[in-house]
Design an enzyme around this catalytic site. Structure first.
Site, PDB file in Angstrom:
ATOM      1  N   CYS A 102       0.829  -1.203   0.000  1.00  0.00           N
ATOM      2  CA  CYS A 102       0.000   0.000   0.000  1.00  0.00           C
ATOM      3  C   CYS A 102       0.866   1.256   0.000  1.00  0.00           C
ATOM      4  CB  CYS A 102      -0.929   0.010   1.221  1.00  0.00           C
ATOM      5  SG  CYS A 102      -1.950   1.488   1.201  1.00  0.00           S
ATOM      6  N   LYS A 141       1.101  -9.631  -0.553  1.00  0.00           N
ATOM      7  CA  LYS A 141       0.911  -8.828  -1.772  1.00  0.00           C
ATOM      8  C   LYS A 141       1.839  -7.624  -1.665  1.00  0.00           C
ATOM      9  CE  LYS A 141      -2.569  -6.403  -4.479  1.00  0.00           C
ATOM     10  NZ  LYS A 141      -2.501  -4.990  -4.080  1.00  0.00           N
ATOM     11  N   ASP A 206      -3.193  -3.739 -14.180  1.00  0.00           N
ATOM     12  CA  ASP A 206      -3.688  -3.348 -15.511  1.00  0.00           C
ATOM     13  C   ASP A 206      -4.347  -4.455 -16.317  1.00  0.00           C
ATOM     14  OD1 ASP A 206      -2.580  -0.956 -14.777  1.00  0.00           O
ATOM     15  OD2 ASP A 206      -0.968  -0.966 -16.261  1.00  0.00           O
ATOM     16  N   GLY A 228      -8.124  -5.954 -10.160  1.00  0.00           N
ATOM     17  CA  GLY A 228      -8.739  -4.969  -9.275  1.00  0.00           C
ATOM     18  C   GLY A 228      -9.725  -4.089 -10.013  1.00  0.00           C
ATOM     19  N   ARG A 229      -9.221  -2.967 -10.525  1.00  0.00           N
ATOM     20  CA  ARG A 229     -10.122  -1.940 -11.044  1.00  0.00           C
ATOM     21  C   ARG A 229     -11.056  -2.421 -12.149  1.00  0.00           C
ATOM     22  NH1 ARG A 229      -5.284   2.073 -11.985  1.00  0.00           N
ATOM     23  NH2 ARG A 229      -4.370   0.016 -12.396  1.00  0.00           N
TER      24      ARG A 229
END
Ligand SMILES: Cc1cc2nc3c(=O)[nH]c(=O)nc-3n(C[C@H](O)[C@H](O)[C@H](O)COP(=O)(O)O)c2cc1C
Length: 334
Positions: A102, A141, A206, A228-229
């Site tokens: 993070c 991660k 990505d 993710g996104r």
């Protein structure tokens, strides 16, 4: 098959990335339904867990339908990490994940998240503190390194494997990059090719189409990908990748009926988990993503985000479907 300790996943598993304020149980359930093989909670502060903060404890909620599920923690203190591992274990997840990636200041300032990429001895100590206090499989991660000049993830992979982690997910950016630029998977591929590395390596960053997932699998040899996104408001990405891998063909995109069904399921889950008021409120940020591209989306979204009861929202979904079926959705006056 891919094995994370006792957890068995299918070949080339697709993982739903941990995402703060996004990867909650209702969203995870929707992603699971559309093909995610392993889902993670958002990151949970070890400080919060130990203080018994209600908000942190609520994030530990997991449900049978979403399994296998990993709970992700972050922290910069060994004792707090060890104790949190014990707390997490009592809630019965399939695995425990440590966040060493993070980039945000409030996390990094406390020596947690990506901060330890500058101090691998601390990273190893924190990991040991977790592994030694739980029988759950522990995964990590992380990112490529702190910045362009200190990409040390290859060393990270070896050292963390040596202290007992069971899988590693790597986001192909440095901390300094935040989310800028394109993710670079070159080092992820190098780690996969390192004969010393025996644990599964998951690539992240990505992946937003079936072609890219397959291309990156072929090019970098990763054991699976974490998404993710691209899954936010589009949980179908998982089944689309699976279909493309199996057949080389593209699956048709979701129909409006399917989009609304997913939206409904997500909303119902939110209301069941958080109560009607909060569930409705927190669902509001998702409509634009679920309905992206439909005619007059802004107007429909406006109706949805101003409705304040589950019954009211359900009525708007019905009206949207009726407009679609009657063809009115395509006319300018709707
Ligand atoms: C809104 C949001 C919240 C995130 N929260 C977390 C988190 O709690 N833990 C974590 O490890 N990564 C978090 N990330 C990073 C993602 O897990 C992932 O590494 C990153 O988005 C790159 O993958 P993508 O390109 O598939 O989105 C977050 C990302 C986003 C966009």
């Amino acid at each position: 098959m891919v094995q994370i300790g006792p957890v068995q996943l299918p070949d080339f598993p697709l993982l739903l990335a941990p995402m703060e304020d996004v990867s909650d149980p209702p969203f995870r359930a929707v992603c699971k339904e559309y093909g995610a093989d392993l889902v993670y909670t958002e990151f949970i502060s070890t400080e919060g867990l130990i203080r018994d903060a209600i908000k942190s404890r609520k994030k530990l909620d997991i449900f049978p339908a979403e399994r296998p599920v990993g709970i992700q923690i972050f922290g910069g203190d060994e004792e707090a990490m060890g104790l949190s591992a014990e707390i997490v274990e009592t809630t019965g997840p399939d695995l425990l994940d440590i966040n060493f990636g993070c980039p945000v200041k409030k996390v990094v300032c406390k020596g947690a998240g990506a901060a330890v990429l500058k101090d691998l001895d601390a990273m190893v100590r924190l990991t040991k503190a977790v592994v030694s206090r739980t029988s759950l499989p522990v995964t990590v991660k992380t990112r490529l390194g702190w910045d362009e000049d200190s990409k040390n993830v290859e060393e990270v992979a070896e050292r963390l494997q040596d202290v007992g982690i069971k899988a590693l997910a790597i986001h192909g950016r440095t901390r300094a990059q935040l989310y800028k630029g394109e993710a670079d998977w070159t080092l992820i591929g190098k780690i996969k090719n390192n004969p010393r590395i025996k644990i599964p390596i998951f690539g992240n960053g990505d992946i937003d189409s079936p072609e890219k997932a397959v291309e990156y699998q072929n090019r970098y040899g990763v054991d699976g990908v974490m998404i993710g996104r691209a899954a936010i408001g589009y949980p179908w990405i998982f089944r689309e990748i699976k279909h493309y891998r199996e057949t080389g063909q593209h699956l048709a995109p979701p129909t409006l009926e399917e989009r609304i069904a997913a939206c409904r399921k997500h909303l119902e889950g939110s209301v069941a988990w958080k109560g009607e008021k909060l569930g409705i409120l927190e669902m509001r940020r998702h409509y634009a993503n679920y309905l992206r591209g439909i005619p007059h989306m802004k107007d429909w979204r406006m109706q949805l985000v101003t409705a304040d009861s589950a019954a009211g929202i359900s009525g708007i979904f019905e009206a949207l479907l009726d407009a679609h079926v009657s063809g009115a959705l395509l006319r300018a006056d709707v």
